[in-house]
Scaffold this active site. Structure first.
Site, short mmCIF file in Angstrom:
data_model
loop_
_atom_site.label_atom_id
_atom_site.label_comp_id
_atom_site.label_asym_id
_atom_site.label_seq_id
_atom_site.Cartn_x
_atom_site.Cartn_y
_atom_site.Cartn_z
CE LYS A 8 -8.84 -2.79 2.17
NZ LYS A 8 -7.59 -3.41 1.65
CG ASP A 14 -5.04 -1.83 -1.11
OD1 ASP A 14 -4.26 -1.12 -0.45
OD2 ASP A 14 -6.09 -2.30 -0.64
#
Length: 283
Positions: free
Chosen positions: A76, A113
């Protein structure tokens, strides 16, 4: 949707989830269910075991047939230097979980997210809270703080195990404009009395807290989904509290990924959740 958009979506396209490890990922199940419900018969979604060293080569080799990638740990942050553009949301936590290839070949990064957490809470009736608590201080905890910046009106208590983690959470609080108060993990039972508790720790970490659940708990957001329910979530539900699960988060963030990658305005939340539930039940 325009005829041009329909034609673009009808041609064969590829997407995938990358990570290390990635074999446990439910993303293929969720995205494939979305493609089926949306009639995107030419679209495929796979999983690839890719580490940080292999990521640049993988991304460089993506041709025009690629629509995008879902990225899990440890990629990420590693993907950010490979992008042409990054959203403000992703930049705020230095984490990209969604790479979208535009029609002109640009690589754009986003983080679904954070809005996924907010959407999952709202689905369970949590729009605003006065205060909140976060259990844990890892990468997911920083995303939780970013989500709480949109939901929590006041202080967020973060329960951590080390001084280094405490400093990290204070810094994230400053960066995200969240009023963070750091507490020792030994006092984590106190967190259970907050109007919203977000558990971001690995499996088993909060099991010992189950016995401390109050008689009338409010809302628990436990980011785990396998195994489910956790001991804490099970006791919380038995005590009458509201529970938001990791599957809720996974589905909501995947909905946003599907919309960004396909250009469809509304991904099929219900079909994706059902597919995820069936996959977990089969494990």
């Amino acid at each position: 949707m325009s005829d041009t958009s329909r034609a673009a979506q009808a041609r064969p396209r590829r997407a995938a989830v990358l990570g290390n490890p990635v074999g446990h990922s439910l993303s293929p199940v969720l995205h494939r269910a979305a493609y089926q419900a949306l009639g995107l018969t030419g679209w495929t979604y796979d999983r690839f075991e890719v580490d940080e060293a292999a990521l640049p080569g993988f991304v460089a080799g993506m041709g025009p047939e690629w629509a995008g990638l879902s990225l899990t740990m440890p990629l990420k942050r590693a993907v950010i230097p490979l992008l042409d553009e990054i959203s403000d949301t992703a930049a705020s936590v230095e984490a990209v979980n969604t790479l979208v290839l535009t029609e002109d070949g640009r690589r754009t990064g986003d983080n679904t997210d954070i809005p996924g957490m907010v959407a999952a809470l709202r689905e369970h009736g949590v729009e605003r809270v006065a205060t909140a608590a976060v259990l844990g201080a890892g990468a997911t905890a920083s995303s939780a703080l970013a989500a709480l910046a949109r939901v929590c009106e006041g202080e967020v208590a973060v329960y951590v195990r080390s001084a280094a983690r405490a400093d990290e959470m204070r810094e994230w609080g400053r960066r995200l404009d969240v009023d963070v108060r750091v507490e020792d993990w030994a006092d984590a039972a106190d967190a259970l009395r907050f109007p919203l508790v977000v558990a971001t720790t690995p499996a088993g970490t909060t099991d010992a807290l189950a016995a401390a659940v109050p008689e009338r708990p409010a809302t628990l957001f436990d980011v785990l989904y396998d195994p489910w329910p956790t001991a804490l979530a099970a006791r919380w539900s038995m005590s009458g509290g509201a529970v938001v699960s990791g599957l809720d988060l996974l589905v909501h963030q995947a909905v946003l990924q599907v919309e960004r990658m396909t250009g469809c305005s509304a991904a099929p939340l219900g079909a994706m959740r059902k597919a995820g539930e069936h996959a977990l039940a089969a494990r």
